[in-house]
Design a protein around this motif. Structure first.
Motif, short mmCIF file in Angstrom:
data_model
loop_
_atom_site.label_atom_id
_atom_site.label_comp_id
_atom_site.label_asym_id
_atom_site.label_seq_id
_atom_site.Cartn_x
_atom_site.Cartn_y
_atom_site.Cartn_z
N PRO A 139 75.19 5.33 -21.94
CA PRO A 139 75.56 4.02 -21.37
C PRO A 139 76.37 3.13 -22.30
O PRO A 139 76.89 2.11 -21.88
CB PRO A 139 74.21 3.38 -21.06
N GLY A 140 76.48 3.49 -23.57
CA GLY A 140 77.22 2.66 -24.51
C GLY A 140 76.38 1.48 -24.99
O GLY A 140 75.23 1.30 -24.58
N ILE A 141 76.96 0.68 -25.87
CA ILE A 141 76.28 -0.46 -26.47
C ILE A 141 77.12 -1.70 -26.24
O ILE A 141 78.31 -1.71 -26.52
CB ILE A 141 76.06 -0.23 -27.98
N ASP A 142 76.48 -2.76 -25.75
CA ASP A 142 77.19 -4.02 -25.51
C ASP A 142 77.66 -4.63 -26.82
O ASP A 142 77.05 -4.45 -27.87
CB ASP A 142 76.27 -5.03 -24.81
N LYS A 143 78.75 -5.39 -26.75
CA LYS A 143 79.34 -6.06 -27.93
C LYS A 143 78.30 -6.91 -28.65
O LYS A 143 78.23 -6.89 -29.88
CB LYS A 143 80.53 -6.92 -27.48
N GLU A 144 77.48 -7.65 -27.92
CA GLU A 144 76.48 -8.51 -28.55
C GLU A 144 75.49 -7.69 -29.37
O GLU A 144 75.05 -8.11 -30.43
CB GLU A 144 75.72 -9.34 -27.49
N PRO A 165 68.09 -5.30 -40.09
CA PRO A 165 66.69 -4.85 -40.12
C PRO A 165 65.85 -5.60 -39.08
O PRO A 165 65.99 -6.81 -38.89
CB PRO A 165 66.23 -5.19 -41.53
N PHE A 166 65.01 -4.86 -38.40
CA PHE A 166 64.05 -5.34 -37.39
C PHE A 166 64.69 -5.76 -36.07
O PHE A 166 64.00 -6.22 -35.18
CB PHE A 166 63.17 -6.47 -37.95
N TYR A 167 65.99 -5.55 -35.92
CA TYR A 167 66.63 -5.82 -34.62
C TYR A 167 66.46 -4.57 -33.75
O TYR A 167 66.82 -3.46 -34.15
CB TYR A 167 68.11 -6.14 -34.78
N THR A 168 65.90 -4.74 -32.57
CA THR A 168 65.73 -3.63 -31.65
C THR A 168 65.82 -4.11 -30.22
O THR A 168 65.54 -5.27 -29.93
CB THR A 168 64.38 -2.89 -31.87
N THR A 169 66.23 -3.22 -29.34
CA THR A 169 66.23 -3.50 -27.91
C THR A 169 65.17 -2.67 -27.21
O THR A 169 65.03 -2.74 -26.00
CB THR A 169 67.61 -3.19 -27.29
N LYS A 170 64.42 -1.90 -27.98
CA LYS A 170 63.39 -1.01 -27.43
C LYS A 170 62.02 -1.66 -27.53
O LYS A 170 61.72 -2.37 -28.49
CB LYS A 170 63.39 0.32 -28.18
N LYS A 200 59.18 -0.23 -28.10
CA LYS A 200 58.34 0.34 -29.14
C LYS A 200 59.10 0.60 -30.44
O LYS A 200 58.59 1.24 -31.34
CB LYS A 200 57.71 1.64 -28.66
N GLY A 201 60.31 0.11 -30.56
CA GLY A 201 61.11 0.33 -31.76
C GLY A 201 60.77 -0.66 -32.85
O GLY A 201 60.29 -1.77 -32.60
N THR A 202 61.04 -0.26 -34.10
CA THR A 202 60.83 -1.16 -35.24
C THR A 202 62.12 -1.84 -35.66
O THR A 202 62.10 -2.82 -36.38
CB THR A 202 60.28 -0.41 -36.46
N GLY A 203 63.26 -1.28 -35.26
CA GLY A 203 64.53 -1.85 -35.65
C GLY A 203 64.91 -1.53 -37.09
O GLY A 203 65.74 -2.21 -37.68
N LEU A 204 64.32 -0.48 -37.65
CA LEU A 204 64.62 -0.14 -39.04
C LEU A 204 65.48 1.11 -39.19
O LEU A 204 66.07 1.33 -40.24
CB LEU A 204 63.31 0.05 -39.83
N GLY A 205 65.57 1.93 -38.16
CA GLY A 205 66.26 3.21 -38.28
C GLY A 205 67.70 3.12 -38.77
O GLY A 205 68.06 3.72 -39.78
#
Length: 93
Positions: free
Chosen positions: A33-38, A46-51, A53-58
């Motif tokens: 689906p791609g990723i939005d510009k925002e 770090p710690f930003y996630t859209t999931k 159950k995600g940590t946003g660290l990967g």
């Protein structure tokens, strides 16, 4: 998903006029689906996630490891068409 590698024979990650070197580039591409510009603007934060159950660290950890090897990671994405990550690392001479 597709994974491919190539050698970039005359590439510079240094300021203009400083040494050029050979790099290995590894592309990981999908037709999802791609990723939005925002979201792209925060992808390596770090710690930003859209999931849920995600940590946003990967991706933040990946970027740090690549930078410690004097490389860089780039992302290109278009909503509805997919995403491509490119990891570029210098070849030891």
């Amino acid at each position: 998903m597709k994974v491919k590698s190539r050698i970039l024979s005359d590439y510079s990650m240094m300021p203009k006029g400083e040494g050029r070197s050979r790099l290995v580039a590894i592309d990981v591409c999908d037709d999802g689906p791609g990723i939005d510009k925002e979201e792209l603007d925060h992808l390596f934060t770090p710690f930003y996630t859209t999931k849920s159950k995600g940590t946003g660290l990967g991706l933040a950890i990946c970027q740090k490891i690549i930078a410690e090897h004097r490389g860089m990671i780039r992302v290109d994405s278009e909503p509805g068409k997919g995403t491509a990550f490119t990891v570029m690392l210098p070849l030891v001479q």
